[in-house]
Scaffold this motif. Structure first.
Motif, PDB file in Angstrom:
ATOM      1  N   LYS A  17       0.819  -1.204   0.000  1.00  0.00           N
ATOM      2  CA  LYS A  17       0.000   0.000   0.000  1.00  0.00           C
ATOM      3  C   LYS A  17       0.858   1.261   0.000  1.00  0.00           C
ATOM      4  O   LYS A  17       0.544   2.248  -0.678  1.00  0.00           O
ATOM      5  N   ALA A  18       1.972   1.216   0.741  1.00  0.00           N
ATOM      6  CA  ALA A  18       2.873   2.369   0.775  1.00  0.00           C
ATOM      7  C   ALA A  18       3.510   2.613  -0.581  1.00  0.00           C
ATOM      8  O   ALA A  18       3.686   3.764  -1.009  1.00  0.00           O
ATOM      9  N   GLN A  19       3.857   1.555  -1.302  1.00  0.00           N
ATOM     10  CA  GLN A  19       4.508   1.715  -2.591  1.00  0.00           C
ATOM     11  C   GLN A  19       3.526   2.094  -3.693  1.00  0.00           C
ATOM     12  O   GLN A  19       3.926   2.630  -4.722  1.00  0.00           O
ATOM     13  N   LYS A  20       2.260   1.814  -3.465  1.00  0.00           N
ATOM     14  CA  LYS A  20       1.267   2.148  -4.475  1.00  0.00           C
ATOM     15  C   LYS A  20       0.846   3.608  -4.399  1.00  0.00           C
ATOM     16  O   LYS A  20       0.554   4.233  -5.425  1.00  0.00           O
ATOM     17  N   THR A  21       0.830   4.173  -3.199  1.00  0.00           N
ATOM     18  CA  THR A  21       0.346   5.543  -3.051  1.00  0.00           C
ATOM     19  C   THR A  21       1.418   6.540  -3.468  1.00  0.00           C
ATOM     20  O   THR A  21       2.617   6.277  -3.367  1.00  0.00           O
ATOM     21  N   ASN A  22       0.970   7.700  -3.942  1.00  0.00           N
ATOM     22  CA  ASN A  22       1.868   8.775  -4.334  1.00  0.00           C
ATOM     23  C   ASN A  22       1.926   9.885  -3.281  1.00  0.00           C
ATOM     24  O   ASN A  22       2.681  10.844  -3.430  1.00  0.00           O
ATOM     25  N   SER A  23       1.136   9.748  -2.230  1.00  0.00           N
ATOM     26  CA  SER A  23       1.135  10.751  -1.161  1.00  0.00           C
ATOM     27  C   SER A  23       2.248  10.429  -0.170  1.00  0.00           C
ATOM     28  O   SER A  23       2.322   9.304   0.353  1.00  0.00           O
ATOM     29  N   ARG A  24       3.106  11.407   0.098  1.00  0.00           N
ATOM     30  CA  ARG A  24       4.224  11.170   1.004  1.00  0.00           C
ATOM     31  C   ARG A  24       3.748  10.898   2.416  1.00  0.00           C
ATOM     32  O   ARG A  24       4.293  10.031   3.109  1.00  0.00           O
ATOM     33  N   ILE A  25       2.706  11.592   2.853  1.00  0.00           N
ATOM     34  CA  ILE A  25       2.207  11.388   4.222  1.00  0.00           C
ATOM     35  C   ILE A  25       1.651   9.975   4.376  1.00  0.00           C
ATOM     36  O   ILE A  25       1.950   9.260   5.344  1.00  0.00           O
ATOM     37  N   GLU A  26       0.829   9.552   3.409  1.00  0.00           N
ATOM     38  CA  GLU A  26       0.285   8.192   3.471  1.00  0.00           C
ATOM     39  C   GLU A  26       1.389   7.146   3.362  1.00  0.00           C
ATOM     40  O   GLU A  26       1.364   6.117   4.036  1.00  0.00           O
ATOM     41  N   LYS A  27       2.388   7.429   2.517  1.00  0.00           N
ATOM     42  CA  LYS A  27       3.485   6.489   2.345  1.00  0.00           C
ATOM     43  C   LYS A  27       4.240   6.306   3.661  1.00  0.00           C
ATOM     44  O   LYS A  27       4.562   5.182   4.072  1.00  0.00           O
ATOM     45  N   GLU A  28       4.532   7.398   4.330  1.00  0.00           N
ATOM     46  CA  GLU A  28       5.260   7.308   5.598  1.00  0.00           C
ATOM     47  C   GLU A  28       4.438   6.590   6.669  1.00  0.00           C
ATOM     48  O   GLU A  28       4.976   5.786   7.438  1.00  0.00           O
ATOM     49  N   ALA A  29       3.134   6.857   6.704  1.00  0.00           N
ATOM     50  CA  ALA A  29       2.288   6.193   7.692  1.00  0.00           C
ATOM     51  C   ALA A  29       2.237   4.683   7.463  1.00  0.00           C
ATOM     52  O   ALA A  29       2.347   3.882   8.404  1.00  0.00           O
ATOM     53  N   GLU A  30       2.078   4.288   6.200  1.00  0.00           N
ATOM     54  CA  GLU A  30       2.036   2.852   5.894  1.00  0.00           C
ATOM     55  C   GLU A  30       3.377   2.189   6.178  1.00  0.00           C
ATOM     56  O   GLU A  30       3.426   1.053   6.677  1.00  0.00           O
TER      57      GLU A  30
END
Length: 829
Positions: free
Chosen positions: A485-498
């Protein structure tokens, strides 16, 4: 007057014989009593018939088992008296004394007097009976006599001082009794079409091979099973054949391998005996059952063929006899038939999966669906089988594998597996492994959210158990979902949270199980993505110490040792790649890494040789019908970064920077370059990637024309791949053909809008063409997608310097210098 009485007696005898064959014992006793009253000279025959009728009528209601011994001793006294009267001299003259002794042995067996039963069989001279044609009723009496004699011998205990010769003689007599009983039973059931074997005869059929197994004579036991199964089938033997087929399969699977196995011999009728009938039956004697025989009879050549053949035939019989009605009156019969079918299906699953015949298991489970409504076991088996059915790319772990294209056979297989898992999981609410398999299926198909749901369900179920062995693995699967999920998203905040959630789960997993190579592998991968190289190397070493041949661990070790921060560790990286090649000789990924490392630390020629070896490997695999003999031992993940050789499905990402017209133009331009349309092979993408690897190696060696030829070969295999367009753009860039390179990169992004490599190269093309603002925007978009790439910031520094922004250019250059030691110099895939 005399003639009338003789005719009446013959009429009675005919009716009595008919009643005996039909097991109508009440009528047989009534007729025998009338015969006794009308014809006193037939008194011995009447006594025998009355005793027989009363005995059989009682045993039909109360079978001869230990629980009924006391009742038999009370209620069989009258029958015993009649049969004893039939053994006198008059009975011998009437020819009924022998049969009376045989029935008295049966009566004493029901009463628990085993020694008395053996005495009567000795008086009847059972061991010396002549093999000759017998009536149907007499066949059953003799068959039961041999069976009961064997059961009585089992109940007798030999003294400890008995010589080995006596013990061997006793054992031989015991086995011979059961073997004769089984042969006569099959013959009786073939001749009496509507008869049932009964508990005694069924026991005799199964007892002889078991005694051979107990004595260590597996070959003799297998021969007995084969002889019984090759007998001509009748209505009464269908259930017996099902049991015998299952037992033979179990014996073959457990104790027969290699040189111990002896193939069966086919039965071929003698010359001149064939007719135009489809099947021919032969018999080897008056007491031998008829057997199937034909010139075209299939004979298994090895234990694998025989096991699968026996199980397939048994499964077909079990499915045929399954009870489909769901009404309450058939509940017992339905449960019994389901139990038989499940036993055969489980054995078939064990055998077929062991030998790579998974489609056979799937077909069997599909047939079981019609009678397994609400059966949790069948649904669970089907869910596991359908989850194992989709073919996965050899050598690519879970996070590295692209999701299958919608509508492709692989995608359909994943959809089917997920649908079955959705039906099966509610039937087994606490089944942790099934939910982990379902989560794995979702991850492979790209349905990340639902995969995380299955993994979290498994985690909650494992937590509810006391000391669950799957708790650590549940944390791993949850972490994999959040990594994807982290690698699929382009949002840095969501990526860091995942990434934080994934790291937390992985730390908990290795704390629970410090011997799980998979948990350490994903933990190392997570550390590597976060730039924590020391921690990643420690986790990689722990992974390889748990499992030295772990492919993911070897790949990570090679990538970490190729980083600039690791210093001059090229030899170690090469050794790791060669070790992976040794452990996985039929996989492609070790050759990818080895070629890249050889280009860095050995020579371009050795790298090209490795690339050609990869191409030969794929060509040989395609010649073998695309079958992969590689087993993915480490299972689940590497990285989903869009490296040069990653090929994610473009439909799963948002087309943010290209319109539909650009996509259509890219596809049409690329398709127009093909002069001949080739049929797509199962390994087309792998072969195309191999050609692209060779193109990359040629570009690094300065061989532009050779690189262009490799790209053309890849385009012929996968004409609509963004990787082909990207590599073609690199060829134009190497030749300083910047306008053509720009078009290729734009076309690649039209197909795959978030392919970072194409974005970086497009920014470089804009820079060379003097379009600096377009170059800055493109490179900043690439930096937003993957901020940890050093080449993006290095190129951006050049663009900003050209725009006259020295401070911003200095910051970008500093970022590139900081990230350069953390970037692997070889691909992790």
């Amino acid at each position: 007057m005399t003639s009338r009485s003789k005719n009446a007696v013959r009429s009675y005898e005919t009716d009595i014989e008919k009643s005996r064959e039909e097991s109508n014992w009440k009528k047989a006793v009534e007729l025998a009593q009338q015969l006794k009253a009308r014809s006193p000279q037939h008194e011995s025959l009447a006594h025998f018939l009355i005793g027989e009728g009363k005995l059989e009528a009682y045993l039909e209601e109360w079978p001869p088992i230990k629980e009924n011994i006391e009742r038999a001793q009370r209620e069989l006294s009258e029958s015993k008296g009649y049969l004893t009267l039939a053994t006198d001299d008059a009975g011998k003259k009437a020819g009924v004394a022998l049969d009376a002794h045989l029935l008295l042995g049966k009566l004493h067996f029901a009463c628990g007097s085993y020694d008395e039963a053996l005495k009567h069989y000795k008086l009847a001279e059972l061991n010396t009976l002549t093999e000759k044609e017998l009536p149907v009723r007499s066949l059953r009496i003799v068959a039961e006599s041999y069976a009961i004699k064997g059961l009585c011998l089992e109940q007798t205990v030999l003294p400890a001082s008995t010589s080995k010769f006596k013990q061997a003689e006793w054992e031989a007599e015991l086995i011979r009794s059961f073997e004769l009983a089984s042969e006569l039973t099959l013959l009786y059931l073939q001749r009496a079409s509507a008869a049932r074997a009964g508990a005694t005869l069924e026991t005799a059929l199964q007892r002889a091979p078991l005694l051979h197994i107990r004595a260590g004579r597996l070959a003799n036991a297998i021969d007995r099973y084969r002889e019984m199964l090759t007998a001509v089938e009748s209505v009464s033997t269908q259930a017996l054949r099902l049991t015998l087929a299952r037992q033979l399969a179990e014996v073959l699977m457990r104790g027969v391998t290699g040189q111990v196995y002896r193939a069966p011999q086919g039965l071929i009728p003698a010359a001149g005996t064939l007719t135009r009938r489809r099947e021919e039956h032969i018999s080897e004697g008056p007491w031998k059952p008829k057997k199937y025989a034909a010139f075209n009879q299939f004979v298994p050549r090895n234990e694998y063929e025989e096991v699968v053949l026996v199980l397939v035939v048994g499964e077909a019989m079990a499915v045929r006899d399954a009870v489909l009605s769901q009404s309450g009156e058939f509940e017992a019969a339905r449960a019994h038939s389901l139990q038989n079918a499940v036993a055969l299906i489980d054995l078939l699953a064990l055998a077929a999966t062991r030998w790579g015949q998974l489609p056979l298991v799937l077909e069997s489970l599909e047939r079981a669906m019609k009678f397994s409504f609400g059966c949790a076991h069948i649904w669970r088996q089907r869910a596991l089988a359908t989850a194992a059915a989709p073919r996965h790319e050899p050598g690519l772990a879970l996070l590295a594998q692209p999701p299958p294209a919608q509508g492709s056979p692989s995608w359909n297989a994943h959809v089917r597996a997920l649908n079955v898992a959705r039906r099966a999981t509610p039937l087994v609410p606490k089944d942790v492994p099934l939910r982990l398999v379902a989560a794995n299926t979702c991850y492979r198909a790209g349905w990340i959210e639902e995969g995380i749901q299955f993994a979290e369900q498994a985690l909650s179920a494992a937590k509810s158990e006391e000391r669950s062995p799957f708790l650590a693995r549940c944390y791993v699967h949850c972490a994999i979902g959040h990594q994807m999920k982290a690698q699929k998203t382009n949002s840095r905040i969501e990526k860091e949270a995942e990434n934080d959630i994934s790291l937390k789960y992985l730390v908990q997993s290795v704390q629970l199980d410090d011997n799980d190579h998979l948990a350490f592998y994903h933990l190392a991968l997570q550390y590597m993505q976060l730039g924590m190289l020391n921690e990643a190397m420690d986790a990689t070493r722990a992974c390889l110490s748990c499992r030295a041949e772990c492919g993911g661990g070897l790949r990570l070790a090679a990538s970490l040792w190729s980083c600039a921060a690791a210093g001059p560790r090229g030899t170690r990286a090469l050794n790791a790649a060669r070790l992976a090649r040794h452990h996985y000789p039929n996989a492609e990924w070790p050759l990818w890494t080895l070629a890249a490392l050889q280009l860095l630390w050995e020579s371009g020629e050795s790298a090209l040789a490795t690339g050609k070896e990869l191409l030969r490997l794929l060509n040989s695999a395609e010649d073998a019908d695309g079958e992969h003999h590689y087993a993915d031992l480490d299972a689940l993940s590497d990285s989903l970064r869009d490296e040069v050789h990653s090929n994610r499905d473009a439909a799963s990402v948002r087309a943010e920077s290209a319109g539909a017209y650009r996509l259509e133009r890219a596809l049409s331009e690329n398709a127009s370059t093909l002069s001949v349309q080739r049929a797509r092979s199962p390994l087309a993408e792998h072969r195309a990637h191999a050609w692209l690897l060779l193109a990359d190696l040629c570009l690094r060696l300065g061989r532009w024309s050779a690189a262009a030829g490799c790209v053309s070969e890849a385009a012929a295999l996968t004409p609509f791949s963004h990787l082909v367009l990207y590599t073609r753009g690199r060829v134009h860039s190497a030749c300083s053909e910047w306008e053509e390179a720009r078009q290729c990169y734009q076309n690649a992004l039209a197909i795959h809008p978030t392919h970072v490599d194409s974005m970086v190269q497009l920014g470089g093309a804009y820079y060379e063409l003097g379009w600096l603002r377009l170059a800055e925007r493109t490179l900043r978009e690439a930096g937003a997608l993957e901020p940890a790439r050093a080449d993006t910031w290095r190129q951006l520094a050049l663009v900003l310097a050209g725009l006259g922004e020295p401070a911003a250019a200095a910051d970008a250059a500093a970022a590139a210098l900081a990230l350069h030691p953390l970037t692997p110099l070889c691909p992790t895939l």
